[in-house]
Design a protein around this motif. Structure first.
Motif, mmCIF file in Angstrom:
data_model
loop_
_atom_site.group_PDB
_atom_site.id
_atom_site.type_symbol
_atom_site.label_atom_id
_atom_site.label_comp_id
_atom_site.label_asym_id
_atom_site.label_seq_id
_atom_site.Cartn_x
_atom_site.Cartn_y
_atom_site.Cartn_z
ATOM 1 N N ARG A 107 0.854 -1.194 0.000
ATOM 2 C CA ARG A 107 0.000 0.000 0.000
ATOM 3 C C ARG A 107 0.888 1.241 0.000
ATOM 4 O O ARG A 107 1.978 1.230 0.551
ATOM 5 N N CYS A 108 0.392 2.314 -0.585
ATOM 6 C CA CYS A 108 1.161 3.555 -0.595
ATOM 7 C C CYS A 108 0.989 4.261 0.750
ATOM 8 O O CYS A 108 -0.109 4.329 1.292
ATOM 9 N N ALA A 109 2.105 4.788 1.271
ATOM 10 C CA ALA A 109 2.067 5.442 2.584
ATOM 11 C C ALA A 109 1.490 6.857 2.513
ATOM 12 O O ALA A 109 1.208 7.460 3.540
ATOM 13 N N ASN A 112 -2.986 10.636 0.527
ATOM 14 C CA ASN A 112 -3.663 11.322 -0.580
ATOM 15 C C ASN A 112 -3.455 10.641 -1.924
ATOM 16 O O ASN A 112 -3.934 11.123 -2.945
ATOM 17 N N CYS A 113 -2.708 9.535 -1.937
ATOM 18 C CA CYS A 113 -2.415 8.842 -3.199
ATOM 19 C C CYS A 113 -3.706 8.307 -3.820
ATOM 20 O O CYS A 113 -4.583 7.798 -3.119
ATOM 21 N N ILE A 114 -3.790 8.406 -5.124
ATOM 22 C CA ILE A 114 -4.981 7.958 -5.858
ATOM 23 C C ILE A 114 -5.310 6.481 -5.598
ATOM 24 O O ILE A 114 -6.467 6.069 -5.645
ATOM 25 N N ARG A 135 9.580 3.775 -4.989
ATOM 26 C CA ARG A 135 8.848 5.001 -5.322
ATOM 27 C C ARG A 135 7.514 4.643 -5.959
ATOM 28 O O ARG A 135 7.438 3.817 -6.869
ATOM 29 N N CYS A 136 6.457 5.323 -5.495
ATOM 30 C CA CYS A 136 5.117 5.057 -6.005
ATOM 31 C C CYS A 136 4.995 5.576 -7.440
ATOM 32 O O CYS A 136 5.369 6.702 -7.749
ATOM 33 N N HIS A 137 4.450 4.733 -8.315
ATOM 34 C CA HIS A 137 4.244 5.105 -9.713
ATOM 35 C C HIS A 137 3.245 6.255 -9.842
ATOM 36 O O HIS A 137 3.343 7.086 -10.730
ATOM 37 N N TYR A 138 2.269 6.316 -8.932
ATOM 38 C CA TYR A 138 1.175 7.281 -9.066
ATOM 39 C C TYR A 138 1.474 8.627 -8.419
ATOM 40 O O TYR A 138 1.198 9.665 -9.001
ATOM 41 N N CYS A 139 2.017 8.635 -7.203
ATOM 42 C CA CYS A 139 2.213 9.918 -6.510
ATOM 43 C C CYS A 139 3.688 10.237 -6.301
ATOM 44 O O CYS A 139 4.017 11.296 -5.755
ATOM 45 N N GLU A 140 4.562 9.327 -6.707
ATOM 46 C CA GLU A 140 6.010 9.518 -6.604
ATOM 47 C C GLU A 140 6.522 9.591 -5.176
ATOM 48 O O GLU A 140 7.662 9.990 -4.938
#
Ligand SMILES: [Zn+2]
Length: 152
Positions: A107-109, A112-114, A135-140
């Motif tokens: 899960r992204c930490a 606010n990540c999509i 690094r998250c692909h969506y929110c970096e």
């Protein structure tokens, strides 16, 4: 020093060379506490190891791991080796490997990540293995080991 003997399993998986102290986390992320087949799960902590000094070992009866599960182990215990046991014999043995891209298991930490709002599969790029950093692909958002382990 002779190898410490832990009871053998007939069919299943032995996850060896887990860094000492990470064995419980491996059990947690694989949800081995609630194995649906009723198989035994054995955890050995602080076993002497030539390679690691001390290591943990997890033995799971009647379960074979999916690729996703192996990738999860790699994030928690990058030194781990997986042994497939059939009829008390090791029939296959491999080292886990942290993939370049991690999809769906983390899960992204960033709250606010999509990925928390839309039905999308999470995707992270591994930017460092030691220390572990993705690094998250969506929110970096960049996540380091502690955050990664908390979001598996
Ligand atoms: Zn994100």
């Amino acid at each position: 020093m002779p190898e410490l003997k832990v009871s053998a399993i007939r069919e299943g998986t032995v996850i060896d060379h887990i860094p000492a102290g990470k064995g419980l986390k491996v059990i947690e992320i694989l949800k081995l506490g609630k194995l649906s087949n009723g198989g035994a799960v054995l955890l050995a902590i602080n076993v002497p190891s030539k390679k690691l000094g001390r290591k943990d070992i997890v033995k799971v009866e009647g379960k074979f791991l999916s690729e996703e599960e192996v990738n999860k182990i790699a994030l928690v215990a990058p030194t781990a080796t997986v042994n497939i046991i059939r009829d008390y014999e090791v029939v296959e043995k491999f080292k886990v490997e942290i993939p370049d891209v991690i999809e769906g298991i983390l899960r992204c930490a960033n709250p606010n990540c999509i990925t928390h709002y839309e039905y999308v599969t999470t995707k992270f790029y591994v930017i460092s293995r030691e220390p572990l950093k993705v690094r998250c692909h969506y929110c970096e958002r960049t996540m380091e080991e502690e955050e990664i382990l908390a979001n598996l």
